[in-house]
Design a protein around this motif. Structure first.
Motif, PDB file in Angstrom:
ATOM      1  N   PRO A  67       0.830  -1.209   0.000  1.00  0.00           N
ATOM      2  CA  PRO A  67       0.000   0.000   0.000  1.00  0.00           C
ATOM      3  C   PRO A  67       0.865   1.259   0.000  1.00  0.00           C
ATOM      4  O   PRO A  67       2.056   1.210   0.297  1.00  0.00           O
ATOM      5  N   ASP A  68       0.236   2.358  -0.331  1.00  0.00           N
ATOM      6  CA  ASP A  68       0.908   3.652  -0.290  1.00  0.00           C
ATOM      7  C   ASP A  68       1.512   3.847   1.097  1.00  0.00           C
ATOM      8  O   ASP A  68       0.877   3.564   2.100  1.00  0.00           O
ATOM      9  N   ASP A  69       2.756   4.287   1.156  1.00  0.00           N
ATOM     10  CA  ASP A  69       3.445   4.469   2.437  1.00  0.00           C
ATOM     11  C   ASP A  69       3.617   5.955   2.706  1.00  0.00           C
ATOM     12  O   ASP A  69       4.500   6.601   2.138  1.00  0.00           O
ATOM     13  N   PRO A  70       2.784   6.524   3.582  1.00  0.00           N
ATOM     14  CA  PRO A  70       2.858   7.964   3.827  1.00  0.00           C
ATOM     15  C   PRO A  70       4.172   8.402   4.461  1.00  0.00           C
ATOM     16  O   PRO A  70       4.603   9.529   4.259  1.00  0.00           O
ATOM     17  N   GLU A  71       4.844   7.526   5.196  1.00  0.00           N
ATOM     18  CA  GLU A  71       6.128   7.903   5.782  1.00  0.00           C
ATOM     19  C   GLU A  71       7.194   8.048   4.700  1.00  0.00           C
ATOM     20  O   GLU A  71       8.010   8.972   4.729  1.00  0.00           O
ATOM     21  N   VAL A  72       7.190   7.156   3.729  1.00  0.00           N
ATOM     22  CA  VAL A  72       8.117   7.276   2.602  1.00  0.00           C
ATOM     23  C   VAL A  72       7.763   8.536   1.811  1.00  0.00           C
ATOM     24  O   VAL A  72       8.640   9.304   1.410  1.00  0.00           O
ATOM     25  N   TRP A  73       6.483   8.760   1.612  1.00  0.00           N
ATOM     26  CA  TRP A  73       6.028   9.938   0.875  1.00  0.00           C
ATOM     27  C   TRP A  73       6.494  11.218   1.571  1.00  0.00           C
ATOM     28  O   TRP A  73       7.031  12.122   0.937  1.00  0.00           O
ATOM     29  N   ALA A  74       6.328  11.307   2.877  1.00  0.00           N
ATOM     30  CA  ALA A  74       6.729  12.498   3.635  1.00  0.00           C
ATOM     31  C   ALA A  74       8.239  12.709   3.540  1.00  0.00           C
ATOM     32  O   ALA A  74       8.707  13.842   3.420  1.00  0.00           O
TER      33      ALA A  74
END
Length: 150
Positions: A67-74
């Motif tokens: 799934p989309d990883d918001p920590e990687v995104w941030a």
């Protein structure tokens, strides 16, 4: 597209060309293939490419199955510039991603409070279990103990 919104989809919805967006919504393009995607700016393409690379580093070659990883995104979006995200402005990105704030002196979020309460409950249970085991060991020791003979 019956899935929860995430940073990746919002970014693509706001940075792809109109035609490319329509293809994405129709399911005609692979959002993990940078060559199929047509961005409005080179900067947007570079940011999204950085996200895909970071996901590959974290999850390996099958990163698209995760799934989309918001920590990687941030981490990718927040490198070397103001931490602004389209649609939310300069809100605390750490809070939006993790539920905890990077601001000094801020009150804990509801999610952070709930996690701490769950941790306290786990520790209480562990302490009760430890106390029961210690009492059992003490009883066993007392039953088997023989005073030294003189």
């Amino acid at each position: 597209m019956n899935e929860e919104p995430n940073f990746k989809r919002i970014f693509l919805d706001t940075h792809l060309t109109k035609e490319c967006k329509q293809k994405m919504w129709d399911g005609d393009i692979d959002i993990y293939n940078l060559e199929e995607l047509k961005f409005c700016t080179e900067r947007a393409k570079k940011v999204y490419g950085g996200y895909l690379s970071a996901m590959r580093e974290v999850y390996g070659p099958n990163y698209s199955e995760f799934p989309d990883d918001p920590e990687v995104w941030a981490r990718v979006v927040g490198q070397g510039r103001a931490r602004r995200v389209y649609g939310i402005g300069s809100s605390d990105l750490d809070y939006l991603v993790t539920g905890t704030s990077s601001s000094v002196g801020s009150a804990p979020s509801q999610a952070e409070y709930q996690r701490s309460q769950e941790e306290v409950q786990v520790m209480r249970t562990q302490m009760v279990d430890l106390e029961v085991r210690l009492q059992q060991q003490l009883q066993e020791f007392m039953q088997n103990w023989r005073p030294p003979s003189s």
